[in-house]
Design a protein around this motif. Structure first.
Motif, PDB file in Angstrom:
ATOM      1  N   UNK A 173       0.843  -1.191   0.000  1.00  0.00           N
ATOM      2  CA  UNK A 173       0.000   0.000   0.000  1.00  0.00           C
ATOM      3  C   UNK A 173       0.877   1.239   0.000  1.00  0.00           C
ATOM      4  N   UNK A 174       0.575   2.159  -0.889  1.00  0.00           N
ATOM      5  CA  UNK A 174       1.249   3.454  -0.896  1.00  0.00           C
ATOM      6  C   UNK A 174       0.596   4.363   0.138  1.00  0.00           C
ATOM      7  N   UNK A 175       1.254   5.454   0.415  1.00  0.00           N
ATOM      8  CA  UNK A 175       0.723   6.451   1.325  1.00  0.00           C
ATOM      9  C   UNK A 175      -0.625   6.941   0.807  1.00  0.00           C
ATOM     10  N   UNK A 176      -1.628   6.965   1.677  1.00  0.00           N
ATOM     11  CA  UNK A 176      -2.976   7.383   1.276  1.00  0.00           C
ATOM     12  C   UNK A 176      -3.067   8.901   1.128  1.00  0.00           C
ATOM     13  N   UNK A 177      -3.631   9.336   0.019  1.00  0.00           N
ATOM     14  CA  UNK A 177      -3.892  10.767  -0.134  1.00  0.00           C
ATOM     15  C   UNK A 177      -5.110  11.140   0.700  1.00  0.00           C
ATOM     16  N   UNK A 178      -5.244  12.427   0.958  1.00  0.00           N
ATOM     17  CA  UNK A 178      -6.396  12.888   1.725  1.00  0.00           C
ATOM     18  C   UNK A 178      -7.673  12.681   0.921  1.00  0.00           C
ATOM     19  N   UNK A 179      -8.705  12.291   1.621  1.00  0.00           N
ATOM     20  CA  UNK A 179     -10.004  12.109   0.983  1.00  0.00           C
ATOM     21  C   UNK A 179     -10.655  13.468   0.775  1.00  0.00           C
ATOM     22  N   UNK A 180     -11.308  13.661  -0.361  1.00  0.00           N
ATOM     23  CA  UNK A 180     -12.040  14.913  -0.556  1.00  0.00           C
ATOM     24  C   UNK A 180     -13.315  14.905   0.289  1.00  0.00           C
TER      25      UNK A 180
END
Length: 145
Positions: A114-121
């Motif tokens: 798993x890559x670093x999760x981006x912020x959810x909109x």
């Protein structure tokens, strides 16, 4: 009334999790993907066995993240929704449409890291429409190939 709705949502989620894999159907009623409840991170596999995304629970909501860290949408009451609030895939229990026969699933491939999760909109208003993108292509946005 609100308590009844919350209770029904909890029952739906617990029932779905107890049944093993949760099949996801596209707008034509074809089995396209499934959520593996054998995996602690609720991995979403394409029907052929390719892992493309996973569910991440945050503040009581299930977010759909690709293994590449891209936020794809939300899993709300048995419906995978995109950033516009449109349905992309549904469980059999969450729809009244006819669903086609589920063929045999392919063998599960190894999951990527798993890559670093981006912020959810911000979550949009939910619509009763289907998204314009093919459900499989939508999920494939979650992997780097």
């Amino acid at each position: 009334m609100r308590k009844i709705i919350i209770l029904l949502v909890l029952i739906f989620n617990l029932t779905a999790l107890a049944q093993g894999d949760i099949s996801l159907f596209n707008s034509k009623g074809d089995a396209t993907a499934y959520i593996s409840t054998d995996d602690e991170d609720l991995t979403i596999y394409l029907w052929g066995g390719k892992p493309v995304a996973y569910l991440y629970k945050n503040n009581g909501e299930f977010h759909v993240y690709g293994f590449n860290g891209v936020h794809l949408g939300w899993f709300i009451n048995g419906i995978v929704r995109n950033h516009d609030g449109n349905a992309m895939g549904v469980t059999k229990e969450a729809t009244s449409m006819y669903t086609n026969y589920e063929p045999y699933k392919g063998y599960k491939e190894y999951k990527p890291y798993k890559s670093y999760r981006e912020y959810a909109p911000y979550k949009p208003y939910l619509s009763s429409s289907w998204g314009s993108m093919n459900f499989k292509l939508f999920l494939l946005q979650g992997i780097d190939d």
